[in-house]
Design an enzyme around this catalytic site. Structure first.
Site, short mmCIF file in Angstrom:
data_model
loop_
_atom_site.label_atom_id
_atom_site.label_comp_id
_atom_site.label_asym_id
_atom_site.label_seq_id
_atom_site.Cartn_x
_atom_site.Cartn_y
_atom_site.Cartn_z
N LEU A 55 0.82 -1.22 0.00
CA LEU A 55 0.00 0.00 0.00
C LEU A 55 0.85 1.26 0.00
O LEU A 55 0.39 2.32 -0.45
CB LEU A 55 -0.93 0.00 1.21
CG LEU A 55 -2.08 -1.01 1.19
CD1 LEU A 55 -2.74 -1.09 2.56
CD2 LEU A 55 -3.11 -0.63 0.12
N VAL A 77 -1.93 -1.99 8.78
CA VAL A 77 -1.64 -2.47 10.13
C VAL A 77 -2.93 -2.45 10.93
O VAL A 77 -3.66 -1.45 10.93
CB VAL A 77 -0.58 -1.57 10.79
CG1 VAL A 77 -0.38 -1.97 12.25
CG2 VAL A 77 0.73 -1.64 10.03
N SER A 114 -12.03 1.71 12.62
CA SER A 114 -11.92 0.91 13.83
C SER A 114 -12.62 1.56 15.00
O SER A 114 -12.71 2.80 15.08
CB SER A 114 -10.44 0.72 14.18
OG SER A 114 -10.28 0.12 15.45
N ASN A 115 -13.07 0.74 15.93
CA ASN A 115 -13.60 1.26 17.18
C ASN A 115 -12.55 2.02 17.97
O ASN A 115 -12.88 2.82 18.86
CB ASN A 115 -14.20 0.13 18.01
CG ASN A 115 -13.16 -0.79 18.62
OD1 ASN A 115 -12.72 -0.60 19.75
ND2 ASN A 115 -12.75 -1.82 17.88
N HIS A 116 -11.28 1.83 17.64
CA HIS A 116 -10.22 2.51 18.36
C HIS A 116 -10.09 3.98 17.98
O HIS A 116 -9.32 4.71 18.61
CB HIS A 116 -8.91 1.75 18.19
CG HIS A 116 -8.97 0.38 18.80
ND1 HIS A 116 -9.02 0.17 20.17
CD2 HIS A 116 -9.07 -0.85 18.22
CE1 HIS A 116 -9.12 -1.12 20.41
NE2 HIS A 116 -9.15 -1.76 19.25
N TYR A 139 -2.55 3.65 16.27
CA TYR A 139 -3.40 2.95 15.31
C TYR A 139 -4.73 3.67 15.16
O TYR A 139 -5.21 3.91 14.04
CB TYR A 139 -3.60 1.50 15.77
CG TYR A 139 -4.70 0.76 15.05
CD1 TYR A 139 -4.54 0.41 13.71
CD2 TYR A 139 -5.88 0.43 15.69
CE1 TYR A 139 -5.55 -0.27 13.04
CE2 TYR A 139 -6.89 -0.25 15.02
CZ TYR A 139 -6.72 -0.59 13.70
OH TYR A 139 -7.72 -1.25 13.03
#
Length: 269
Positions: A55, A77, A114-116, A139
């Site tokens: 990527l 990642v 992401s939930n993060h 992340y």
């Protein structure tokens, strides 16, 4: 029945856990499924193409995007770690993907966020898509960047994107936190299908979860997508409680929605 609205669909991150889970499922969504990753995905099967590439390499990304009508972007990642690899795969990589989409006229992307992105909200809170990002690590920051970049490419170039804030997608919940965040593989496919087939997607944020009784996320802002989960973590609740200890309410991993990610690092290199 899944309606095939795209002739050729690109799946990035096809060698990863979710990529492998979706490989057969997504063939119902298109005539040809193009698989991409920097790792080996094996030989192309019926109705498949393989275009490998990193990527972070714009030439490779251009080749993987050319000729497709929509993209399911799982590549990059997927865990907290040092910033260098996250920068290359999740920040430079998502920029390369959207630039290639712009150049080749791709108008719909399902972006695995992401939930993060919102991991520093408390588990005692319920949030919707209007809640400001509160990433729980580098992340999460990279996924917040991807959401903002996709918003720019929608506003400037009309590329529709569903930012799917995936919770915890595994065969079954592993712990008590996942009773709230669990997303079955079949519901993940239902969610992606809804994002690919809804008449008007726009730029949308949708939380990727099954029909769990316990939840921190409100998907009312994404009803236009038409996602209707059919699975639930509730059937696993007794087993999860039996094999896990009582939560320590002083533990940040129990206090915050991001779980263990709020305690990861710091990382160097």
């Amino acid at each position: 029945m899944t309606i095939r609205v795209h002739e050729k669909l690109l799946l990035t991150g096809a060698a990863g856990g979710l990529g492998r889970a979706l490989r057969e499922r997504l063939k119902a969504n298109c005539k040809v499924l193009r698989l991409s990753d920097r790792a080996d995905v094996g030989a192309a099967g019926p109705g498949e193409e393989v275009v490998l590439g990193d990527l972070a390499d714009p030439v490779a990304v251009d080749a993987m995007v050319k000729g497709v009508q929509a993209i399911v972007h799982l590549g990059g990642v997927s865990v907290e770690g040092p910033f260098g690899p996250i920068l290359q795969a999740n920040i430079l990589g998502v920029y390369n993907l959207y630039e290639a989409a712009r150049k080749h006229g791709v108008k719909r992307v399902v972006f695995a966020s992401s939930n993060h992105v919102t991991g520093y909200y408390r588990q005692s809170e319920t949030i919707n898509a209007d809640a400001p990002p509160r990433p729980d690590g580098l992340y999460g920051v990279s996924k917040a960047f991807g959401e903002d970049l996709s918003r720019f490419y929608f506003d400037r170039y009309g590329i529709e994107t569903a930012c799917v804030r995936i919770g915890s997608s595994f065969p079954e919940p592993k712990d008590r936190r996942m009773l709230a965040t669990w997303l079955s593989f079949d519901d993940l496919h239902r969610l992606i299908t809804a994002c690919l087939t809804t008449p008007v997607l726009g730029h949308s944020i949708v939380f990727g979860m099954s029909d769990n009784a316990v939840t921190w996320w409100d998907n009312s802002k994404a009803r236009h997508i038409g996602y209707a989960p059919q699975d639930s973590s509730d059937i696993f609740r007794d087993a999860v409680y039996a094999r896990t200890p009582e939560p320590d309410l002083t533990d940040p991993a129990v206090q915050f929605q991001g779980g263990g990610f709020v305690k990861a690092g710091p990382f160097t290199g």
